[in-house]
Design a protein around this motif. Structure first.
Motif, PDB file in Angstrom:
ATOM      1  N   VAL A 113       0.842  -1.208   0.000  1.00  0.00           N
ATOM      2  CA  VAL A 113       0.000   0.000   0.000  1.00  0.00           C
ATOM      3  C   VAL A 113       0.874   1.254   0.000  1.00  0.00           C
ATOM      4  CG1 VAL A 113      -1.666   1.331   1.363  1.00  0.00           C
ATOM      5  CG2 VAL A 113      -1.954  -1.148   1.117  1.00  0.00           C
ATOM      6  N   HIS A 137      -6.398  -0.097   5.154  1.00  0.00           N
ATOM      7  CA  HIS A 137      -5.281  -0.285   4.227  1.00  0.00           C
ATOM      8  C   HIS A 137      -3.953  -0.459   4.956  1.00  0.00           C
ATOM      9  CE1 HIS A 137      -7.910   0.484   0.858  1.00  0.00           C
ATOM     10  NE2 HIS A 137      -8.306   1.614   1.406  1.00  0.00           N
ATOM     11  N   SER A 143      -0.283   4.502   5.044  1.00  0.00           N
ATOM     12  CA  SER A 143      -1.499   3.696   4.872  1.00  0.00           C
ATOM     13  C   SER A 143      -2.559   4.084   5.905  1.00  0.00           C
ATOM     14  CB  SER A 143      -1.163   2.207   4.966  1.00  0.00           C
ATOM     15  OG  SER A 143      -0.587   1.898   6.208  1.00  0.00           O
ATOM     16  N   ASP A 235      -7.032  -2.341  -3.578  1.00  0.00           N
ATOM     17  CA  ASP A 235      -6.315  -3.033  -2.509  1.00  0.00           C
ATOM     18  C   ASP A 235      -6.913  -4.439  -2.413  1.00  0.00           C
ATOM     19  OD1 ASP A 235      -5.310  -4.115  -0.221  1.00  0.00           O
ATOM     20  OD2 ASP A 235      -5.498  -2.299   0.994  1.00  0.00           O
ATOM     21  N   THR A 261      -2.721  -3.950  -5.171  1.00  0.00           N
ATOM     22  CA  THR A 261      -1.856  -4.436  -4.087  1.00  0.00           C
ATOM     23  C   THR A 261      -2.257  -5.877  -3.762  1.00  0.00           C
ATOM     24  OG1 THR A 261      -3.373  -3.494  -2.446  1.00  0.00           O
ATOM     25  CG2 THR A 261      -1.455  -2.174  -3.049  1.00  0.00           C
TER      26      THR A 261
END
Ligand code: PMP
Length: 414
Positions: A113, A137, A143, A235, A261
């Motif tokens: 992240v 996150h 993050s 994410d 991610t």
């Protein structure tokens, strides 16, 4: 347990929810030092999608170690990394017509992240990033600024929460059009929101309590990013690796993010995180964003083996079938205990029952543990009972675990 209380920081978490000293684990079963058996419906917070000590993965690791394969080589080229990249390209990216470059970002999801946020800002020359309410996150400085949960944020950290958290899909009820709101924020100068470099989003909020974004909502989000020249970062740390039924969780919406991610189950329980980026975004100068642990060779060996599950459509079909078992079983439980007003949400093999009452969800989780079932709570206040079993779990263990939940809720309500 005394040594843990004596030595380990007060910050320790799961050790409190599951007070036992665990020793061995196979598939979806764990055993503590006294030989007590637990069915695992938590799967290492989604990092064990292929189960504990998956025999094929374990054997590949033993073989690699026995021939003195390199364990740690910084980010040098190794046979293990070569095998992983080849397998990832051929089995995952190419069949999905995805062209991404891979950056090995470090051991943990947060590293991916951080990398995504940094790269997006560098590429776009803009520092703002938009995130969503209730998002998770990671808890490092960058993050944390895009994590939409004030519990994790103390003012003394000096982390300024991101300038705009847009309500996640359905979070304020179906009457609130969060995409219209986002569009307004971006186009109305008086909103005070600087044009962001990126928007970061989970397709299903995991830690946030299993909120599933609608496909149409995700497509609208992708369209807005395109229209306003904003990078879309998905994410997929918790919802990727097959959790929602497809390898990437965004596949169901038919969107292609600019960056993705990936962590948790990609390493099958060994530390590994990746950033996938459209090739033209790879504007790093050599060595500009690096570190000691940028690709663990044991994780490469394990990951390469695990990706074989995706060679045929059978694995995805199995996820869909088992997901239905969960959905049916949990629907029956929610109906049986209708007085709790529990609401079931989920997709694929990730489900949550929102009890709106953190005390009730916590007591059920505790009661489940006493009966030999590991199941966590999630949501802003821990009000959601969260189901995240290994994708390789057997139908028998699913049935056994569901029966235990039923009994645990019955006992708590008595
Ligand atoms: N993003 C998401 C969506 C996650 O679920 C998590 C972990 N729960 C993270 C980021 C952070 O990953 P890690 O804990 O491995 O740093």
């Amino acid at each position: 347990m005394r040594i843990f209380e004596e030595m380990e920081s007060e910050v320790r978490g799961y050790i409190r929810s599951f007070p036992a000293v665990f020793d061995v684990a196979r598939g979806s079963e764990m055993y503590d030092v006294h030989g007590n058996r637990y069915i695992d419906f938590f799967a290492g917070a989604g990092s064990l999608n292929y189960g504990h000590n998956n025999p094929a993965i374990r054997d590949a690791l033993i073989e690699y170690l026995q021939r003195d394969g390199i364990v740690h080589g910084l980010d040098k080229a190794t046979v293990a990394k070569q095998a992983f990249l080849t397998k990832f390209r051929d089995t995952i990216l190419a069949p999905r017509n995805l062209e991404y470059k891979v950056q090995f970002t470090g051991p943990t999801g947060t590293n991916a992240v951080e990398t995504a946020l940094k790269l997006a800002r560098m590429v776009k020359g803009r520092s703002n990033v938009i995130a969503f309410t209730n998002a998770y996150h990671g808890l490092s400085m960058g993050s944390l600024a895009v994590t939409g949960n004030s519990f994790y944020r103390d003012e003394s950290y000096g982390v300024r929460a991101n300038s705009a958290f847009v309500p996640f899909d359905g979070y304020l009820g179906s009457g609130f059009d969060s995409m219209a709101y986002l569009r307004r924020l971006l186009s109305d100068q008086s909103s005070g929101v600087d044009l962001p470099a990126a928007i970061i989003v989970e397709t299903v909020q995991g830690e946030g309590g299993i909120h599933v974004a609608r496909d149409a909502w995700l497509r609208q989000l992708a369209d807005i990013c395109h229209e306003f020249d904003i990078l879309l970062i998905i994410d997929d740390i918790q919802m990727g690796n097959g959790r929602t039924g497809t390898f990437f969780s965004f596949e169901r919406a038919g969107i292609t993010p600019d960056m993705v991610t990936v962590s948790k189950s990609i390493g099958t329980g060994l530390p590994m995180s990746l950033l996938l980026m459209r090739p033209e975004l790879d504007q790093w100068k050599p060595g500009e964003h690096t570190g000691t642990f940028r690709g663990n060779n044991l994780a490469f060996i394990a990951a390469t083996k695990a990706l074989s599950y995706w060679d045929t459509p059978d694995f995805a079909a199995g996820i869909a079938d088992k997901g239905k078992l969960f959905e049916q079983g949990l629907t029956a439980i929610v109906e049986k205990y209708s007085q709790t007003q529990g609401r079931l949400r989920g997709v694929g093999m990730v489900w949550g029952i929102d009890f709106a009452d953190p005390g009730l969800a916590g007591s059920i989780s505790e009661e489940c543990f006493k009966r030999g079932l590991i199941i966590e709570t999630a949501g802003a206040n821990g009000q959601v009972l969260k189901f995240l079993p290994a994708l390789t779990i057997s139908e028998e263990l699913i049935a056994e675990g569901l029966t235990m939940i039923d009994a645990a809720i019955g006992a708590v309500l008595k």
